[in-house]
Design a protein around this motif. Structure first.
Motif: not given
Length: 467
Positions: A342-346, A376-383
């Motif tokens: 997630v860190e890389w992708a952002l 959630k910790k990264k501010g995203l939503e799980l789908v």
């Protein structure tokens, strides 16, 4: 599918850049428009080995241009035979699932303790006609009502892929239908766009199954960055082997069996090591964890010859502890890799809002719950697609076919009288996207990475017990 080389027309310069694993043709077919003789225009990246005419003397429906007129009224048949399930479905481009049929090979899995390619091929061949016909019947459509046929061409077992592709080509050739060759893992990612209409590019996807662990950044349709992959065994394989060694019922596959037993156990009772802690990338390794599980079973004198249904209460408790401890560490490995990805992708696409988790293992409720905390910790939503669309299915193939068909990426109909020995385009090993530079792990070229260093003491202890 057979590669095709039509005449390259002037429209080629207007085509967008497409990934090399897709053929692109600016032609569509529909019975609502008058018949026109057209020459399909390929993407400049299309490879070639044979030439076939689009015209078909036995065709039931004409070919027409301009996909924009038809993209909202497509009906596509999807066929999936990449591994151990024979699946077909009919889906409309508005997202309506008209039918979904799956024939499982659970009995074969239980008998052989896993997938036996030749047996799986024979099982596919025995039911493919019935499965496809049932999908058409349940959808209340005939082949003449279809806009195209989509079929998995890879990755997967070549013997199994062949059965589905041959069936798809037979239908497409007989009824003059275009074809879409589908990447199995891309389909797992894109099916979330069928169930979640707000899911737009770019987004992240974690694809987890028996044969794959894959973290990708989906920047656009057909444009993917591979952030991490498995260097040896996938998580689904680890679940299956653990289930087998614990004497669980494999007719429902290893993942659900282990998850159910794990609910009875203490997840902290067996101190398994998390794989690849020393590698600061997003790749996965489950071979070492499998070894740890096997050694733990041996050290506790669990008799895998005795099925769980016949085990004593003490033996069952011991197996449940192993199952729970395995699952905790297996999923913790997913969590750690996802956080970094997630860190890389952002950094690449700051607008990302979603992490899609799909593939057979995504049906696991424990997996979903743990990964939901990560995003959630990264501010995203799980789908997560519904469980019936996480395991291999025809819906995801049909929907991916729709996505690509809308933008003109498909093959023209094959000849109705195609020879049985025609060389088919099957891609058992087929990367999805380009590898992210920071994701290239030294471990992927080291055999020693397959066995975690922390296993040494466990192996030594096991050897001392045996002596």
């Amino acid at each position: 599918m057979v590669s095709l080389v039509p005449t390259i027309g002037s429209t080629i310069s207007r085509l967008p850049f497409l990934p090399s694993f897709y053929f692109s043709f600016r032609a569509l077919r529909t019975s609502k428009l008058p018949h026109r003789e057209l020459t399909p225009t390929p993407s400049p990246l299309s490879s070639s080995s044979a030439v076939h005419s689009m015209s078909n003397s036995n065709s039931s429906k004409p070919i027409a241009e301009n996909p924009s007129n038809l993209s909202d009224n497509l009906v596509i048949l999807g066929i999936e035979t990449s591994c151990d399930d024979t699946a077909a479905a009919v889906v409309r481009s508005n997202g309506e699932i008209l039918s979904q049929v799956v024939s499982s090979q659970a009995d074969l899995l239980a008998r052989y303790g896993g997938v036996a390619p030749k047996m799986a091929e024979e099982a596919h061949a025995q039911v493919i006609d019935k499965v496809v016909q049932e999908a058409l019947d349940k959808a209340n459509v005939k082949e003449l009502d279809l806009s195209a046929v989509a079929v998995t061409i890879g990755p997967g077992l070549s013997l199994c892929l062949r059965v589905g592709v041959q069936k798809a080509r037979k239908i497409a050739g007989s009824f003059n239908l275009p074809m879409v060759g589908v990447h199995h893992m891309e389909a797992h990612a894109l099916v979330a766009r069928l169930t979640e209409q707000e899911l737009q590019f770019p987004f992240m996807a974690l694809l987890i199954s028996g044969g794959h662990n894959l973290l990708i950044l989906a920047r656009d349709l057909g444009q993917y960055v591979q952030l991490g992959t498995t260097i040896d065994d996938a998580i689904g394989e680890a679940y299956d082997k653990t289930a087998k060694w614990l004497g669980l019922d494999l007719r429902r596959s290893g993942g659900p069996a282990v998850e159910e037993l794990a609910r009875e156990g203490d997840a902290e009772s067996v101190k398994f090591s998390v794989p690849m802690k020393q590698h600061k990338d997003c790749n996965f390794s489950y071979a070492g964890l499998k070894t740890q599980v096997r050694l733990a079973i041996e050290s506790r004198n669990v008799s895998t010859e005795i099925p769980i249904s016949s085990a004593s209460s003490e033996d069952r408790s011991s197996r449940a502890d192993i199952a729970a401890s395995f699952q905790r560490v297996a999923v913790l490995h997913l969590e750690e890799r996802c956080e970094r990805a997630v860190e890389w992708a952002l950094k690449i696409e700051p607008s990302i809002k979603y992490l899609v988790v799909s593939g057979g293992v995504a049906s696991n409720q424990y997996v979903r719950a743990r990964l939901n905390q990560v995003v959630k910790k990264k501010g995203l939503e799980l789908v997560c697609p519904p469980p019936s669309l996480c395991t291999d299915n025809g819906v995801m193939i049909a929907w991916t076919g729709i996505e690509h068909f809308r933008v003109g990426r498909f093959d023209p109909p094959p000849p109705a009288d195609e020879a049985e020995d025609t060389i088919l385009d099957l891609r058992p090993r087929w990367p999805l996207g380009e590898e992210y530079a920071e994701g290239k792990s030294e471990a992927r070229s080291l055999k020693t990475a397959r066995i975690h260093p922390s296993l040494t003491s466990m192996i030594q202890a096991s050897l001392q017990q045996q002596s």
